[in-house]
Motif scaffolding. Structure first.
Motif, PDB file in Angstrom:
ATOM      1  N   UNK A 255       0.820  -1.218   0.000  1.00 38.99           N
ATOM      2  CA  UNK A 255       0.000   0.000   0.000  1.00 38.99           C
ATOM      3  C   UNK A 255       0.853   1.267   0.000  1.00 38.99           C
ATOM      4  N   UNK A 256       2.151   1.128   0.255  1.00 38.96           N
ATOM      5  CA  UNK A 256       3.045   2.286   0.260  1.00 38.96           C
ATOM      6  C   UNK A 256       3.437   2.717  -1.149  1.00 38.96           C
ATOM      7  N   UNK A 257       3.129   1.915  -2.155  1.00 39.57           N
ATOM      8  CA  UNK A 257       3.500   2.262  -3.523  1.00 39.57           C
ATOM      9  C   UNK A 257       2.739   3.505  -3.980  1.00 39.57           C
ATOM     10  N   UNK A 258       3.391   4.357  -4.743  1.00 45.20           N
ATOM     11  CA  UNK A 258       2.745   5.576  -5.233  1.00 45.20           C
ATOM     12  C   UNK A 258       3.729   6.440  -5.990  1.00 45.20           C
ATOM     13  N   UNK A 259       3.448   7.731  -6.054  1.00 44.96           N
ATOM     14  CA  UNK A 259       4.341   8.712  -6.668  1.00 44.96           C
ATOM     15  C   UNK A 259       4.784   9.688  -5.578  1.00 44.96           C
ATOM     16  N   UNK A 260       6.086   9.925  -5.476  1.00 43.84           N
ATOM     17  CA  UNK A 260       6.610  10.724  -4.369  1.00 43.84           C
ATOM     18  C   UNK A 260       7.582  11.796  -4.847  1.00 43.84           C
ATOM     19  N   UNK A 261       7.382  13.010  -4.335  1.00 48.21           N
ATOM     20  CA  UNK A 261       8.363  14.083  -4.501  1.00 48.21           C
ATOM     21  C   UNK A 261       9.485  13.899  -3.488  1.00 48.21           C
ATOM     22  N   UNK A 262      10.701  14.207  -3.921  1.00 53.50           N
ATOM     23  CA  UNK A 262      11.854  14.140  -3.018  1.00 53.50           C
ATOM     24  C   UNK A 262      12.675  15.406  -3.237  1.00 53.50           C
ATOM     25  N   UNK A 263      12.629  16.296  -2.282  1.00 60.44           N
ATOM     26  CA  UNK A 263      13.337  17.557  -2.433  1.00 60.44           C
ATOM     27  C   UNK A 263      13.837  18.081  -1.102  1.00 60.44           C
ATOM     28  N   UNK A 264      14.512  19.216  -1.128  1.00 60.94           N
ATOM     29  CA  UNK A 264      15.095  19.787   0.087  1.00 60.94           C
ATOM     30  C   UNK A 264      14.083  20.594   0.898  1.00 60.94           C
ATOM     31  N   UNK A 265      14.537  21.079   2.022  1.00 57.80           N
ATOM     32  CA  UNK A 265      13.743  22.042   2.784  1.00 57.80           C
ATOM     33  C   UNK A 265      13.522  23.295   1.942  1.00 57.80           C
ATOM     34  N   UNK A 266      12.449  24.024   2.232  1.00 60.11           N
ATOM     35  CA  UNK A 266      12.162  25.250   1.476  1.00 60.11           C
ATOM     36  C   UNK A 266      13.337  26.225   1.503  1.00 60.11           C
ATOM     37  N   UNK A 267      14.042  26.266   2.626  1.00 58.66           N
ATOM     38  CA  UNK A 267      15.158  27.204   2.758  1.00 58.66           C
ATOM     39  C   UNK A 267      16.308  26.866   1.815  1.00 58.66           C
ATOM     40  N   UNK A 268      16.324  25.628   1.305  1.00 57.54           N
ATOM     41  CA  UNK A 268      17.387  25.214   0.392  1.00 57.54           C
ATOM     42  C   UNK A 268      16.957  25.264  -1.067  1.00 57.54           C
ATOM     43  N   UNK A 269      15.754  25.762  -1.339  1.00 60.89           N
ATOM     44  CA  UNK A 269      15.323  26.034  -2.717  1.00 60.89           C
ATOM     45  C   UNK A 269      15.800  27.439  -3.047  1.00 60.89           C
ATOM     46  N   UNK A 270      16.985  27.540  -3.595  1.00 61.28           N
ATOM     47  CA  UNK A 270      17.645  28.830  -3.764  1.00 61.28           C
ATOM     48  C   UNK A 270      17.795  29.157  -5.246  1.00 61.28           C
ATOM     49  N   UNK A 271      18.112  30.408  -5.528  1.00 62.08           N
ATOM     50  CA  UNK A 271      18.396  30.786  -6.907  1.00 62.08           C
ATOM     51  C   UNK A 271      19.745  30.197  -7.333  1.00 62.08           C
ATOM     52  N   UNK A 272      19.913  30.071  -8.625  1.00 63.05           N
ATOM     53  CA  UNK A 272      21.175  29.559  -9.138  1.00 63.05           C
ATOM     54  C   UNK A 272      22.334  30.465  -8.736  1.00 63.05           C
ATOM     55  N   UNK A 273      22.093  31.776  -8.750  1.00 69.30           N
ATOM     56  CA  UNK A 273      23.128  32.711  -8.337  1.00 69.30           C
ATOM     57  C   UNK A 273      23.532  32.511  -6.887  1.00 69.30           C
ATOM     58  N   UNK A 274      22.548  32.296  -6.008  1.00 70.05           N
ATOM     59  CA  UNK A 274      22.827  32.050  -4.595  1.00 70.05           C
ATOM     60  C   UNK A 274      23.599  30.744  -4.440  1.00 70.05           C
ATOM     61  N   UNK A 275      23.205  29.727  -5.205  1.00 71.84           N
ATOM     62  CA  UNK A 275      23.905  28.438  -5.146  1.00 71.84           C
ATOM     63  C   UNK A 275      25.377  28.613  -5.513  1.00 71.84           C
ATOM     64  N   UNK A 276      25.644  29.350  -6.579  1.00 77.08           N
ATOM     65  CA  UNK A 276      27.027  29.545  -7.009  1.00 77.08           C
ATOM     66  C   UNK A 276      27.807  30.335  -5.958  1.00 77.08           C
ATOM     67  N   UNK A 277      27.181  31.328  -5.358  1.00 73.22           N
ATOM     68  CA  UNK A 277      27.836  32.086  -4.292  1.00 73.22           C
ATOM     69  C   UNK A 277      28.205  31.174  -3.126  1.00 73.22           C
ATOM     70  N   UNK A 278      27.292  30.290  -2.771  1.00 70.33           N
ATOM     71  CA  UNK A 278      27.560  29.348  -1.677  1.00 70.33           C
ATOM     72  C   UNK A 278      28.674  28.374  -2.059  1.00 70.33           C
ATOM     73  N   UNK A 279      28.660  27.929  -3.324  1.00 75.33           N
ATOM     74  CA  UNK A 279      29.744  27.055  -3.785  1.00 75.33           C
ATOM     75  C   UNK A 279      31.082  27.774  -3.675  1.00 75.33           C
ATOM     76  N   UNK A 280      31.115  29.032  -4.113  1.00 77.59           N
ATOM     77  CA  UNK A 280      32.357  29.796  -4.051  1.00 77.59           C
ATOM     78  C   UNK A 280      32.851  29.947  -2.618  1.00 77.59           C
TER      79      UNK A 280
END
Length: 366
Positions: A255-280
């Motif tokens: 019964x656990x079978x289904x379709x599931x989203x797998x993603x980060x916390x909302x705070x980690x949904x960042x812009x690409x620019x922010x991601x690159x800044x954090x990488x740097x």
């Protein structure tokens, strides 16, 4: 997933398509760590690939069976299923790049749609299979740029050929569930993961691999095309352990079978620019003496359409599995930089991957 839950996979016969890709190579290392009996089915890996660096030696030593094959070749795929008689199947094989899908739409659809049909049909004709998971993407949804996170019950209609072909892959799987798998008492799920980052991704047109290539080349400025696009970035281990969680859970309770989203916390949904800044920040802190600091610049986007906002509502996975992300975006980037440092120094990247797997399991149990 805990270490105790991971022991479930010890000695299990597992077939993974796409095992020579980035995510597939990390998954292979996890399954080898768990003591699983792994067969991989995939195209020949690129010369510069994580598989060649960290998994190929295990295949040569007989610890993993690696079969060169194309999911578009149904007859060959079915022969492999009949020979291996897998208990668990994970379908990762795909043409995964949005820009490539604009350049090669027919190949993208053949691989991502008919490849899924062939895989589902091989599963249907192989009685040994007890649990099946099809890995798709967060881009399967009809994205009208509403600025809201997508839920699993929303319409599927990806815009570009890659995203749309993965929407079709979802529908193919759903049809096989309704038409065949449910009667067979065979649990099958789909998993829609966000953008993954981690050591060993050499793909073109992905932002962190582009950052790493720039850093290792000695250049000092990273070119960023879409700095204001928002994406659900996460370390590659996050969805991989969740795939295994779903595969295990639905076998124990269909019964656990289904379709599931797998993603980060909302705070980690960042812009690409922010991601690159954090990488740097992570890269510059870890750089060796004499290496110059990196910066980035917005070069504009003259390429084909890509969504500017993409976020996942993962409350269903939280409710069903008690799941939550383990590493935040900054930790994910630090681990990526650590792997890259080992690679750049000519070190043992397989051992580094095992260290990260153990650290992730440790942190997941806290």
């Amino acid at each position: 997933m805990t270490r105790e839950e991971l022991t479930f996979f010890k000695d299990k016969k597992i077939l993974v398509t796409g095992h020579t890709g980035f995510k597939g190579s990390w998954l292979a290392r996890i399954l080898l760590y768990a003591g699983a009996d792994v067969t991989g089915y995939s195209l020949i890996p690129e010369e510069e690939s994580l598989y060649r660096l960290a998994v190929e030696a295990d295949a040569s030593a007989g610890k993993l069976r690696s079969i060169t094959g194309d999911v578009r070749d149904f007859d060959h795929l079915l022969r492999v299923f009949q020979e291996v008689q897998p208990e668990l199947v994970l379908h990762l094989a795909a043409q995964p790049i949005v820009r490539t899908s604009y350049e090669q739409p027919r190949y993208t659809y053949e691989t991502n749609v008919m490849g899924t049909v062939n895989l589902c049909e091989a599963v249907r004709l192989t009685p040994s299979v007890r649990s099946f998971l099809n890995v798709t993407t967060d881009k399967v949804y009809k994205n009208e740029e509403r600025g809201e996170a997508f839920r699993e019950d929303e319409p599927l209609d990806g815009y570009d050929p890659y995203s749309n072909s993965k929407s079709c892959s979802e529908l193919v799987t759903h049809s096989y569930v309704n038409s065949f798998f449910r009667e067979m008492h065979l649990p099958a799920s789909t998993a829609r993961a966000g953008n993954v980052i981690g050591g060993g991704d050499f793909a073109r047109d992905r932002i962190i691999p582009d950052c790493v290539r720039t850093a290792l080349s000695g250049e000092k400025t990273i070119a960023v095309r879409n700095p204001y696009s928002i994406r659900p970035f996460q370390h590659v281990l996050e969805p991989l352990f969740m795939y295994l969680t779903i595969l295990r859970a639905q076998l124990l309770d269909p019964s656990m079978a289904g379709a599931y989203n797998i993603g980060p916390e909302d705070s980690d949904c960042v812009t690409t620019g922010d991601l690159v800044t954090r990488f740097l920040n992570a890269w510059n802190q870890a750089r060796r003496e004499g290496e110059q600091e990196l910066t980035w610049e917005n070069v504009g986007n003259n390429g084909p359409h890509e969504a500017t906002f993409l976020k996942l509502d993962c409350s269903l996975a939280r409710r069903c599995f008690g799941w939550k992300p383990v590493w935040n975006i900054d930790r994910a980037l630090r681990e990526t930089v650590a792997w890259t440092g080992v690679y750049a120094a000519g070190g043992d990247v397989a051992a580094e991957m095992e260290r990260e797997i153990e650290a992730f399991l440790h942190d997941s149990e806290r």
